[in-house]
Write an enzyme that holds these catalytic residues in place. Structure first.
Site, PDB file in Angstrom:
ATOM      1  N   ARG A 237      26.842 -10.185  40.127  1.00  0.00           N
ATOM      2  CA  ARG A 237      27.805  -9.488  39.291  1.00  0.00           C
ATOM      3  C   ARG A 237      27.223  -8.116  38.921  1.00  0.00           C
ATOM      4  O   ARG A 237      26.461  -7.975  37.967  1.00  0.00           O
ATOM      5  CB  ARG A 237      28.069 -10.311  38.026  1.00  0.00           C
TER       6      ARG A 237
ATOM      7  N   HIS B  15      29.887  -8.822  32.310  1.00  0.00           N
ATOM      8  CA  HIS B  15      30.679 -10.052  32.346  1.00  0.00           C
ATOM      9  C   HIS B  15      32.147  -9.748  32.056  1.00  0.00           C
ATOM     10  O   HIS B  15      33.040 -10.186  32.773  1.00  0.00           O
ATOM     11  CB  HIS B  15      30.133 -11.058  31.333  1.00  0.00           C
TER      12      HIS B  15
ATOM     13  N   TYR C 219      20.290  -8.164  28.735  1.00  0.00           N
ATOM     14  CA  TYR C 219      19.667  -9.331  29.368  1.00  0.00           C
ATOM     15  C   TYR C 219      19.342  -9.121  30.852  1.00  0.00           C
ATOM     16  O   TYR C 219      18.880 -10.041  31.520  1.00  0.00           O
ATOM     17  CB  TYR C 219      20.558 -10.575  29.203  1.00  0.00           C
TER      18      TYR C 219
END
Length: 344
Positions: free
Chosen positions: A262, A266, A275
């Site tokens: 990805r 998100h 993160y």
């Protein structure tokens, strides 16, 4: 479907993944078929449309004109390659939350997709003749429904296959395991595509499971599983084509793990820099599925740079026009909370 995991595979070693088109846009497997030229052209257009849609929706969200949006960025080959292997006229599509190009190809008009993002409830309805469920934000809850559709099709002697999607995070949910178990027991015509983009929001796959490959789980349910390079449209298409053929001929379900990344966040509420390391994302961009397919198509003479430029302008104009149409649809009133809920 013979690409089994070999015990002792090192972490980060992708040598077990089915790959036909390498990161440099060159064919790496001559013993497996490549998609036809028309399939490649359709795939490329859908992937460019998906990118244009992502760009538009992110920009609109930043302007406060659109609600939450989950981009497909980096996962286009996994979504498009798998959907190109089914027939929207007879097969069912059960999406998760970021399969926009598949939903468009299946028959959901682009302006209705925008209407759903704008909260225009009635205008967002999926047409009655489109065999597709709505997007699902509750993780994995669409999967028992997918098995139910496939089982019902079998009972009613319908020829269609059900193609269902989920992410790596969904494989940690109970609905995933219950759906897979029932699919295996009943031998339904289901193709389950796990889009392993490495993160369930901020939780990496390494913290979700000790399984070397998510596709290995299919063995426990009694049907085949295969892990493919999810940035390779050719590999995804071929694996899905074989799985669809198995399903159509009564050989039951197949699980496909499309290993991708990805590249974007998100969704538009997420700050992925909290993160993920920048170098990790930069390295993933080197495997960009759109660039890979573009290189192949240009090298093979299927398109030229001028054609690509024109096509990019065309899909951007298509996206802009669809948004303008959706914006003109009436906003729902308070009574919409009760519509389709009560008989009276």
């Amino acid at each position: 479907m013979t690409h089994d995991w070999v015990p002792g595979r090192a972490a980060g070693d992708d040598s077990d993944l089915l790959q036909i088109l390498g990161p440099d846009g060159q064919v790496t497997r001559r013993d497996l078929p490549c998609p036809g030229d028309d399939v490649v052209r359709e795939a490329l257009r859908l992937m460019l449309l998906s990118r244009a849609l992502d760009e538009k929706c992110i920009r609109l969200h930043r302007q406060g004109r659109l609600g939450l949006y989950a981009p497909v960025l980096g996962q286009e080959a996994a979504v498009v390659g798998s959907h190109l292997a089914i027939d929207p006229a007879v097969d069912w599509l059960v999406p998760a939350s970021r399969e926009q190009p598949a939903m468009l190809r299946h028959g959901w008009p682009l302006d209705r997709l925008f209407a759903s993002l704008l909260g225009r409830i009635e205008a967002a309805r999926i047409p009655d003749d489109v065999r597709m469920l709505p997007r699902q934000q509750a993780i994995a809850t669409q999967l028992p429904h997918a098995v139910g559709i496939a089982w019902a099709s079998s009972i009613r002697r319908r020829e269609g296959v059900t193609l269902a999607y989920c992410g790596d995070g969904a494989t940690s949910e109970g609905d995933f395991h219950e759906a897979c178990n029932l699919a295996g027991v009943m031998g339904v015509a289901l193709v389950l595509v796990i889009i392993n983009n490495q993160y369930a929001i901020s939780t990496p796959v390494s913290k979700q499971t000790r399984a070397p490959r998510l596709a290995d789980r299919a063995r426990g349910y009694g049907f085949p599983g295969v892990a493919v390079d999810g940035n390779d449209l050719f590999a995804v298409y071929e694996a899905t084509r074989q799985a669809v053929e198995r399903a159509r001929t009564g050989q039951g379900p197949t699980m496909i793990e499309a290993v991708t990344y990805r590249i974007g966040f998100h969704n538009t509420s997420d700050n992925s820099s909290l993160y993920r390391e920048p170098g990790e994302v930069a390295e993933a961009r080197q495997r960009d599925p759109v660039a890979r397919l573009t290189t192949y198509a240009v090298t093979a003479g299927l398109v030229d740079r001028d054609t690509l430029d024109a096509q990019e302008n065309e899909v951007r104009a298509e996206v802009d026009a669809a948004f303008e149409r959706a914006s003109s649809y009436p906003a729902p009133g308070p009574e919409e909370a009760f519509r389709h809920v009560f008989a009276d």
